[in-house]
Design an enzyme around this catalytic site. Structure first.
Site: not given
Length: 773
Positions: A627, A707, A750
């Site tokens: 990510y 997210h 996260n």
């Protein structure tokens, strides 16, 4: 059709939508039912008397009263789509077309021939509504299931659709999924009448007859509804949404002595909240639901009866108590100083996050060894990925020991599990709040809009038919706090006349939501839905001889290995005590403009998908998801469509080409040392596809990390931000937002931990703000 009717249990004290006795004045039938105030559809049922011996009658009389904007309706008295009798109906050429269906999985249900349904003479169709009154025989039991007509505790399900069926003349026609659905409480044991009454009505007769339940007659020219029973009590604070932000805020504000009403649109999740959706292997053996068991995380996305996902949002979002915190992998990273820095878009007033993060950590300490025996299981993936990254200079650390260190570090995945079960705010903050007399939790209550007079909010409108107009008022100087998430809170603002004009006009043109909006002269133009971020993520799939992919989590809900089940049921230890992620890592990547963007990696056994020309051993797969996080440059926009469904309008991934080129560099770095790990093979992409070609061809629909942040961005200037430094919506006196939607930019990891720390700080700021209750 009826896609997400999961079988739900409930806590009676918090289920507000309940069937009430009423009499249809046009036919005199005494029904028990309710009216959904969102769609103005009335649902009513009455049962024959219970048998004095032998089986009870297998039928009932029902009615629905439906505005014509709804093209078809459906219901399941069992409250479940899977293995239940489903009934759908719609008008066509002056008649009601009826379809009975049955499904064993989450697909278009098949036609089910068992019931006999007779449309009764008091059925009417006019230019504004259609009312279907019917007798349903052989309808309380079906293949593999039944309803208990003697039970005082039932939760029927309903659905509506504004999209017509494909062929309205054909009862077996195809149809697209409903556009909305819901549940309500029904005391079946009370909804019985005498044989004389029932037989009269079943034969097409009218009139009240004698005996039966005490009823209330309502005079109406269009619908027959159960009248509201009361005006709702006012509260100091009404908090909309029972996710991490809403729960923590509710707990802290109720702790300060304020009266707090927490409204959650979905139902219970974990066992202690009233949830009862159990894995088959736990039934009769342990008080555990799908949401309690960490190892069932992967099954959230594969279970055909996935009632926990919101059906009116076009991305994954949790619509149940706990919100996303009840259905996520629970990865839990304590926020760094940079996460709350002015460099990351936060106002200066928010940079001192440490006291609030410390409060969070004290209530909810993270763990990277969630099994109660202190051991780690299924760690082959961690070992292999560590061997891959160590030659690149990565250091193995306990990640939450130093949240500010996020470059070339790796470590075991950390969670907010407690005692081998899902923890989070539901298991901690909610429980202390529930112990206070000044706190009330209400489930299955969907807030449609705030009610405001210019800048002053007076309360909220909900789908709760037990109170007048579904309206919950505030005390003088009271406040509303939206905590419905990046999509949910934005939509409530749109429906309340707050946001960009194009979104507000969509609401205005909606026949149900439009009349509840304030006049256009009171609209507040704020950038609701803009400035949205989500981590762009790319999966790399590998195999290695040492890997155990745990059957790719395929049967973990229905039939995991017996030894693992026994171990978990005995003491909450073993593989099932941990979600699928096993190792996380970070590195700082230099973008071509001279700035830095961080990459987070998550490694887990198994793979969601793969594409390879290799022959490979599927039991040896593992996935690294990379990510982009802190420093990501792209922004998108979310909003609603004409059906008021929350949806991305501009995808936030790779809008800025620097994000793509930087992530490509990060992926190339990850695989650069593959040759130093014997037996390691990458199968997606394989050796016929370069990393750049793989990323360029990557399906954007699978780049979503769920997210989402930023749709109600915090800031100091109205027009550039939606909420101010105290999380108050600009242009209002007493409306606040406390959830991921106010976060201005993605944190390092996260955002679960940052959202919870933010809620601690937001609650303190709101309580300290002058003018409140």
């Amino acid at each position: 059709m009826l896609r997400l009717f999961g079988l739900l249990a409930f806590a009676g004290s918090v289920l507000s939508q309940a069937a009430l006795p009423y009499t249809d004045p046009e036919n005199g039938i005494n029904f028990w039912g309710f009216t959904d105030v969102v769609h103005n559809v009335t649902w009513g049922y009455v049962f024959p008397p219970l048998a004095t011996s032998g089986p009870n009658p297998n039928e009932y009389i029902g009615e629905v009263v439906v505005p014509v904007v709804n093209q078809w309706i459906g219901f399941a008295l069992s409250g479940s789509m899977i293995d239940s009798l489903l009934v759908a109906a719609w008008p066509n050429n002056g008649k009601i077309v009826v379809s009975t269906r049955y499904a064993t999985s989450n697909v278009l249900p098949d036609v089910y021939p068992g019931p006999t349904i007779t449309t009764l003479p008091s059925t009417t169709i006019n230019s504004t509504h259609w009312k279907w009154v019917f007798r349903c025989q052989n309808c309380t039991s079906w293949l593999g299931g039944s309803i208990d007509v003697t039970s005082p505790s039932n939760i029927p399900a309903w659905c509506v659709s504004t999209i017509p069926v494909d062929d309205p003349a054909d009862p077996g026609t195809s149809m697209v999924q409903h556009t909305d659905y819901g549940f309500y409480f029904f005391d079946f044991s009370s909804a019985h009448v005498t044989a004389a009454q029932y037989n009269n009505w079943a034969a097409g007769g009218t009139g009240p007859g004698s005996g039966g339940p005490t009823t209330t007659t309502t005079k109406t020219t269009t619908t027959s509804t159960a009248p509201p029973t009361a005006t709702a009590s006012p509260y100091d604070y009404i908090i909309v949404g029972g996710g991490p932000g809403g729960i923590i805020t509710a707990d802290r504000i109720s702790q300060a002595g304020k009266s707090v009403l927490l409204l959650e649109r979905g139902g219970p999740s974990t066992w202690e909240t009233g949830g009862r959706y159990q894995p088959p292997w736990a039934q009769g053996k342990a008080n555990l639901t799908k949401f309690d068991v960490p190892g069932l995380f992967e099954s959230m996305f594969t279970d055909p009866d996935s009632f926990w996902w919101c059906t009116d949002i076009n991305v994954f979002a949790g619509c149940l108590l706990g919100g996303g915190g009840a259905v996520n992998g629970a990865l839990y990273w304590l926020p760094s100083d940079q996460d709350f820095s002015t460099n990351n878009g936060w106002p200066q007033e928010w940079t001192n996050h440490q006291p609030y993060t410390a409060m969070l950590k004290a209530r909810l300490p993270p763990t990277d060894a969630p099994s109660t025996d202190g051991k780690r299981y299924l760690e082959q993936t961690s070992t292999v990925v560590s061997q891959l990254l160590a030659p690149q200079g990565y250091q193995n650390v306990t990640i939450n020991d130093n949240p500010d260190s996020k470059d070339r570090i790796m470590g075991y995945a950390a969670y907010d599990f407690i005692g081998g079960q899902r923890g989070g705010p539901v298991a901690t903050y909610l429980q202390t709040a529930l112990g206070r007399k000044n706190f009330k939790l209400q489930l299955y209550t969907n807030v449609l809009n705030v009610v405001r007079n210019g800048s002053q909010i007076t309360g909220v409108t909900t789908n709760d038919t037990s109170v007048a107009g579904g309206f919950y008022p505030l005390n003088p100087n009271g406040r509303v706090i939206l905590s419905g998430g990046t999509y949910g809170s934005a939509r409530v603002l749109f429906r309340s006349g707050i946001g960009p004009t194009d979104m507000l006009n969509l609401v205005k043109n909606d026949p149900v939501a439009g009349p509840n909006m304030p006049p256009s002269s009171q609209w507040i133009n704020l950038p609701v839905g803009y400035n949205v971020s989500d981590n762009p993520s790319i999966n790399l799939v590998f195999t290695h001889p040492s890997i155990n992919d745990y059957d790719n989590w395929a049967d973990v809900f229905t039939d995991p290995p017996a030894a693992d089940v026994s171990q978990y049921l005995a003491n909450r230890s073993g593989i099932l005590a941990q979600a699928s992620p096993r190792l996380n890592f970070w590195s700082a990547l230099g973008a071509s403009d001279g700035e830095t963007i961080w990459m987070q990696g998550t490694a887990r056994p198994g793979a969601a998908s793969w594409n390879t020309s290799y022959a490979f051993n599927q039991t040896q797969m593992f996935t690294i998801t990379a990510y982009l996080s802190y420093g990501v440059k792209s922004r998108g926009r979310i909003g609603i469509n004409a059906a008021l469904v929350g949806t991305p309008l501009v995808n936030p991934w790779f809008v800025n080409p620097l994000d793509k080129s930087t992530l490509i560099t990060g992926l190339q770095n990850i695989v650069s040392t593959m040759g130093q790990v014997p037996g390691l093979e990458m199968i997606t992409p394989d050796n016929k596809t370069t990393i750049p070609a793989y990323v360029n061809a990557y399906d954007p629909a699978t780049m979503d990390s769920n997210h989402w942040v930023g749709s109600n961005i915090i800031g100091t200037t109205a027009g550039q931000a939606v909420v101010d430094v105290n999380t108050k919506v600009f242009g209002t006196n007493n409306l606040f937002v406390v959830d991921a939607s106010i976060i201005p930019a993605l944190p390092y990891g996260n955002p679960h931990g940052q959202v919870m720390s933010m809620a601690e700080q937001a609650a303190a700021k709101i309580l300290a703000l002058a003018g409140g209750p």
